[in-house]
Write an enzyme that holds these catalytic residues in place. Sequence first.
Site, PDB file in Angstrom:
ATOM      1  N   ARG A  58       0.825  -1.210   0.000  1.00 38.31           N
ATOM      2  CA  ARG A  58       0.000   0.000   0.000  1.00 38.31           C
ATOM      3  C   ARG A  58       0.859   1.260   0.000  1.00 38.31           C
ATOM      4  NH1 ARG A  58      -3.275  -0.801   4.556  1.00 38.31           N
ATOM      5  NH2 ARG A  58      -2.191   0.847   5.667  1.00 38.31           N
ATOM      6  N   TYR A 111     -15.081  21.714 -10.820  1.00 40.11           N
ATOM      7  CA  TYR A 111     -15.626  20.411 -11.236  1.00 40.11           C
ATOM      8  C   TYR A 111     -16.778  20.027 -10.295  1.00 40.11           C
ATOM      9  CZ  TYR A 111     -15.376  15.331 -12.148  1.00 40.11           C
ATOM     10  OH  TYR A 111     -15.654  14.030 -12.457  1.00 40.11           O
ATOM     11  N   ASP A 184      -6.583  21.960  -9.765  1.00 36.51           N
ATOM     12  CA  ASP A 184      -6.959  20.887 -10.680  1.00 36.51           C
ATOM     13  C   ASP A 184      -6.386  21.264 -12.045  1.00 36.51           C
ATOM     14  OD1 ASP A 184      -8.227  19.179 -12.515  1.00 36.51           O
ATOM     15  OD2 ASP A 184     -10.010  18.995 -11.257  1.00 36.51           O
ATOM     16  N   LYS A 209      -7.955  11.169 -17.776  1.00 37.91           N
ATOM     17  CA  LYS A 209      -8.135  11.952 -18.996  1.00 37.91           C
ATOM     18  C   LYS A 209      -6.889  11.814 -19.887  1.00 37.91           C
ATOM     19  CE  LYS A 209     -11.994  13.022 -17.041  1.00 37.91           C
ATOM     20  NZ  LYS A 209     -12.213  14.133 -16.152  1.00 37.91           N
TER      21      LYS A 209
HETATM   22  C1  PLP Z   1     -12.900  14.034 -14.842  1.00 39.22           C
HETATM   23  C2  PLP Z   1     -12.390  15.103 -13.952  1.00 39.22           C
HETATM   24  C3  PLP Z   1     -12.074  14.853 -12.617  1.00 39.22           C
HETATM   25  C4  PLP Z   1     -12.344  13.519 -11.975  1.00 39.22           C
HETATM   26  O1  PLP Z   1     -11.647  12.470 -12.542  1.00 39.22           O
HETATM   27  P1  PLP Z   1     -12.190  10.955 -12.404  1.00 39.22           P
HETATM   28  O2  PLP Z   1     -11.024  10.134 -12.719  1.00 39.22           O
HETATM   29  O3  PLP Z   1     -13.337  10.828 -13.353  1.00 39.22           O
HETATM   30  O4  PLP Z   1     -12.644  10.802 -10.974  1.00 39.22           O
HETATM   31  C5  PLP Z   1     -11.568  15.883 -11.871  1.00 39.22           C
HETATM   32  N1  PLP Z   1     -11.369  17.100 -12.387  1.00 39.22           N
HETATM   33  C6  PLP Z   1     -11.668  17.379 -13.659  1.00 39.22           C
HETATM   34  C7  PLP Z   1     -11.413  18.744 -14.186  1.00 39.22           C
HETATM   35  C8  PLP Z   1     -12.184  16.405 -14.492  1.00 39.22           C
HETATM   36  O5  PLP Z   1     -12.502  16.696 -15.753  1.00 39.22           O
END
Ligand code: PLP
Length: 397
Positions: A58, A111, A184, A209
């Site tokens: 972990r 988000y 983010d 992404k």
């Molecule tokens: C998709 C997304 C997230 C979350 O990611 P997941 O892997 O789907 O939990 C966070 N911030 C932004 C800007 C996103 O587009």
Amino acid sequence: MRDCEYRNTRLTHLGRDAAVSNGFVNVPVCRGSTILADTLEQWTERKEPDNPYASYGRFTNPTLQTLAQAVAELEGGHRAWLFPSGLAACSHALLSVLEQGDHVLLPDSVYGPIRAFAQQVLAGRMGIQVQFYEPSIGAGIAALIRSGTKAVYVESPGSGTFEIQDIPAIARCAHAAGAYVIMDNTWATPLFFRPFEHGVDISVQAATKYLTGHSDALLGVATANERAWPLLRRAAHDFGQTAGPDDAFLALRGLRTLGVRLRQHQASALQLARFLERQPQVLQVLHPALASHPGHALWKRDFLGSTGLFGVVLEPLSTKQLSRFFRSLKLFGIGLSWGGFESLALPLDMPRRDGRPLFGQGQLLRLHAGLEDVQDLQDDLQAALAQAYRVGELCRA
Ligand SMILES: *Cc1c(COP(=O)(O)O)cnc(C)c1O
């Protein structure tokens, strides 16, 4: 755009360790919980206070560590930790610095699931004061910062609204008050925004992404500077956060082509955005690399490129017309997430600010330009617009 910003040479070579991979090009998928020690002395050494994290799957795993170190280097931070999703990385970045009674500022354009987390968990269950601010606030954030402000969260461009934030100005105000800046950075990726050069303390990637890039894994990475790292690591351990090695492997594989993929996502999205700007059925295109975008000057100052995701506001249309638009699309899928090789289109509810629709009465769409031939994508959009607004159905035309 300066080619060196793609950093393809580093993307090709970082994290490759022949000792770990036995000569193979790629670091293998290491599955495991227990790590055996050869001797009692070695086991005792692993439990030393400066090395307590080398004892269990972990805490450490060659596949996970390779990816974490690669992302930390790309982002320009100190160390990174992996999470099972982007959302988990965002929420744990906040949890790592916040305590009961603290005050946290988040942009209105944040988000959606992080807005819900802040309201339901931070405010609703943990006694943290949550305040949302206008994303374009810049240095005006100073007026909202109080003695208990522990973190200022930023996301640029904002989810769905694509507003660009003045992160250096916000960071200066936050740091003057001793607060942490959490960003983010999913849209720009570390290739197109260098968070730590602009005052960010913890930068989050939804690696789901672009980093992974193929819509085949869920993963999050939070990278901290030296100041924030002990807090982030502590929170990750306290909450038992880790990620699966297969997903980390896929993200490492995705990283190798991040530069060339982004080059195409950038070019295609720009062409589609410029095309859409010229269409009579389009009220507004929300893409920060367009001169028409209100955040264009800030984007040009701070960002090194743009990626494949942008917004478009269509002339008002009925549900039936919108349904025809989506039925006509052959190459754009309807679905959540983005950053994969495939194009996506998604209708969004018009966000409201101060009781008013943010971009007027039109229909907001979010588009992701994938890696298809861009002329095919443009033709697909053109045909869908024609299907949605047949003769007489567009008032302005
Ligand atoms: C998709 C997304 C997230 C979350 O990611 P997941 O892997 O789907 O939990 C966070 N911030 C932004 C800007 C996103 O587009």
